[in-house]
Design a protein around this motif. Structure first.
Motif, PDB file in Angstrom:
ATOM      1  N   ASN A   4       0.827  -1.220   0.000  1.00  0.00           N
ATOM      2  CA  ASN A   4       0.000   0.000   0.000  1.00  0.00           C
ATOM      3  C   ASN A   4       0.853   1.258   0.000  1.00  0.00           C
ATOM      4  O   ASN A   4       0.620   2.197  -0.773  1.00  0.00           O
ATOM      5  CB  ASN A   4      -0.901   0.029   1.241  1.00  0.00           C
ATOM      6  CG  ASN A   4      -2.054  -0.937   1.134  1.00  0.00           C
ATOM      7  OD1 ASN A   4      -2.478  -1.309   0.038  1.00  0.00           O
ATOM      8  ND2 ASN A   4      -2.578  -1.364   2.282  1.00  0.00           N
ATOM      9  N   HIS A  35      -7.548   0.642   6.791  1.00  0.00           N
ATOM     10  CA  HIS A  35      -6.276   0.084   7.252  1.00  0.00           C
ATOM     11  C   HIS A  35      -5.121   1.052   6.993  1.00  0.00           C
ATOM     12  O   HIS A  35      -4.275   1.270   7.865  1.00  0.00           O
ATOM     13  CB  HIS A  35      -6.047  -1.247   6.510  1.00  0.00           C
ATOM     14  CG  HIS A  35      -5.013  -2.140   7.118  1.00  0.00           C
ATOM     15  ND1 HIS A  35      -3.669  -1.998   6.879  1.00  0.00           N
ATOM     16  CD2 HIS A  35      -5.131  -3.213   7.946  1.00  0.00           C
ATOM     17  CE1 HIS A  35      -2.997  -2.948   7.522  1.00  0.00           C
ATOM     18  NE2 HIS A  35      -3.854  -3.688   8.180  1.00  0.00           N
ATOM     19  N   ASP A  46      -6.687  -1.091  -2.145  1.00  0.00           N
ATOM     20  CA  ASP A  46      -6.016  -1.940  -1.156  1.00  0.00           C
ATOM     21  C   ASP A  46      -6.717  -3.297  -1.186  1.00  0.00           C
ATOM     22  O   ASP A  46      -7.746  -3.495  -0.546  1.00  0.00           O
ATOM     23  CB  ASP A  46      -6.114  -1.301   0.232  1.00  0.00           C
ATOM     24  CG  ASP A  46      -5.596  -2.227   1.337  1.00  0.00           C
ATOM     25  OD1 ASP A  46      -5.150  -3.354   1.022  1.00  0.00           O
ATOM     26  OD2 ASP A  46      -5.649  -1.819   2.515  1.00  0.00           O
ATOM     27  N   ALA A 103      -5.996  -6.276   0.086  1.00  0.00           N
ATOM     28  CA  ALA A 103      -5.519  -7.309   1.017  1.00  0.00           C
ATOM     29  C   ALA A 103      -6.459  -8.518   0.950  1.00  0.00           C
ATOM     30  O   ALA A 103      -6.035  -9.653   1.127  1.00  0.00           O
ATOM     31  CB  ALA A 103      -5.456  -6.755   2.439  1.00  0.00           C
TER      32      ALA A 103
HETATM   33  C1  LIG Z   1      -4.231  -7.200   6.438  1.00  0.00           C
HETATM   34  C2  LIG Z   1      -4.490  -5.948   5.716  1.00  0.00           C
HETATM   35  C3  LIG Z   1      -3.453  -5.257   5.080  1.00  0.00           C
HETATM   36  C4  LIG Z   1      -2.013  -5.679   5.096  1.00  0.00           C
HETATM   37  O1  LIG Z   1      -1.460  -5.784   6.349  1.00  0.00           O
HETATM   38  P1  LIG Z   1       0.024  -6.285   6.634  1.00  0.00           P
HETATM   39  O2  LIG Z   1      -0.035  -6.723   8.039  1.00  0.00           O
HETATM   40  O3  LIG Z   1       0.940  -5.136   6.424  1.00  0.00           O
HETATM   41  O4  LIG Z   1       0.348  -7.373   5.687  1.00  0.00           O
HETATM   42  C5  LIG Z   1      -3.785  -4.125   4.342  1.00  0.00           C
HETATM   43  N1  LIG Z   1      -5.060  -3.709   4.239  1.00  0.00           N
HETATM   44  C6  LIG Z   1      -6.078  -4.351   4.843  1.00  0.00           C
HETATM   45  C7  LIG Z   1      -7.474  -3.852   4.672  1.00  0.00           C
HETATM   46  C8  LIG Z   1      -5.824  -5.486   5.616  1.00  0.00           C
HETATM   47  O5  LIG Z   1      -6.839  -6.115   6.211  1.00  0.00           O
END
Ligand SMILES: *Cc1c(COP(=O)(O)O)cnc(C)c1O
Length: 366
Positions: free
Chosen positions: A63, A84, A171, A173
């Protein structure tokens, strides 16, 4: 029973096998290896276009690096106020961008809207050089509320962004869970709707530690290689990140695992509904936010059931909980078994029964 997050799950066995398979012979370092090239090809195929690909090992790096490509240090990056990137990355987007300002925009169900963004940008607030320059908007897909943007919503937001010269980041994830939930193509979910860069998460999907910055806008590629290296995220043995991503991308394993996780969340949501328990957000991907009576929550915690207690300002009024309720954030992964969901629901039933028993006539209250 542990539903705290999808990163408590193990790595999928295909990922570990792939790591074993690349652990032989010698290989070009710093991402010049064949497996990294294979991941680039797989992603180009999945997104039906040419893409720039930069592998890293945390979502935060993914990100922060992507967003830093989109803003000057005096820029503003607009995100949902509970995102996040805003709260859970220790200022990494600000740090990697040399100080760009994160600006939170509230929105129901964890989503920002095109209207919300338009109104924010229309405020008499963005006059340079006194104020920061809106430079990028980032959408969490799936959102922190477990909801999912539809391509039409993304396109509407991207249009507002484009009109004002803002870049559009996603993002992802939990991108796999979102794509599995909506059933559209990855292309429709991203660049066809105006997304210019995606943080494609593999870790929560089933990798050990693998994330990809996927760039759809060619101009965003410039100097990202240097930025990643400066950020300490260029692996010399890069094939070990690539192997994880390749294992998940091959034969659609990423989507299969996401479907599995989403299915368990749906099973859980149905079970809660059958018990008259409300959810704080629509259950669309692999996350469930349940309103639990405080007594039930206490009983579950006493049994060691794992989940986080959540709070959110983004709950729609008709989904608000009662005063004596807590919100339990329950996340399913590819490794969550139906039996675990059933055991969780049975524990809720048990907690309810206990509560009734303790209030039955003749039982002292204290
Ligand atoms: C888990 C997550 C991340 C990434 O987190 P890291 O712990 O840095 O790998 C990014 N965005 C969201 C919405 C998440 O849930």
């Amino acid at each position: 029973m542990n539903l705290t997050s999808d990163n408590i799950a193990p790595a999928h066995h295909s990922v570990l096998s792939a790591l074993g398979a690349v652990n032989a012979g010698s290989s070009a370092p710093y991402g010049k290896d064949e497996v990294t090239a294979q991941v680039e090809e797989l992603l180009a195929g999945i997104f039906e276009c040419e893409v720039g690909v930069f592998l890293v090992t945390t979502g935060t790096a993914s990100n922060a690096l992507a967003l830093a490509q989109m803003t000057p240090p005096w820029g503003a990056i607009i995100a949902h106020s509970e995102a996040h990137v805003l709260h859970d990355e220790c200022g990494a987007p600000e740090f990697f961008s040399n100080g760009a300002k994160m600006v939170g925009l509230p929105g129901v169900d964890g989503k920002i809207t095109a209207d919300g963004l338009r109104a924010l940008l229309a405020r008499d607030y963005w006059t340079p050089p006194t104020h920061v320059t809106p430079s990028a908007v980032t959408l969490s897909q799936a959102t922190e509320a477990g909801t999912v943007y539809r391509p039409g919503e993304i396109a509407a937001i991207a249009e507002v962004a484009r009109d004002r010269g803002l870049r559009v980041h996603m993002d992802g994830a939990r991108f796999a869970n979102a794509v599995a939930a909506v059933g559209v193509s990855p292309a429709e979910m991203t660049w066809r709707a105006g997304v210019e860069a995606l943080s494609f998460g593999f870790t929560k999907n089933g990798a050990m530690a693998a994330e990809a910055v996927v760039l759809f806008a060619p101009d965003l590629i410039r100097n990202l290689a240097e930025r990643r290296k400066r950020g300490g995220h260029l692996w010399s043995k890069g094939r070990f990140i690539a192997a994880q991503a390749a294992a998940l991308l091959e034969d659609g394993l990423w989507l299969k695992l996401a479907h599995q996780a989403n299915a368990q969340a749906a099973r859980l949501a149905l079970g809660l509904e059958a018990r008259g328990l409300k959810t704080a957000f629509p259950v669309e991907a692999n996350e469930v936010f349940a309103h639990l009576p405080a007594a039930t929550h206490e009983a579950l915690k006493a049994q060691g059931v794992g989940y986080y207690v959540w709070s959110s300002d983004s709950i729609a009024p008709h989904r608000a909980g009662g005063a004596d309720e807590v919100i339990a954030r329950l996340i399913c992964s590819f490794a969550t078994e139906p039996q675990e969901i059933d055991a969780f629901l049975a524990a809720i039933d048990g907690a309810g029964a206990q509560k009734k028993a303790s209030r039955s006539p003749g039982t002292p209250l204290f």
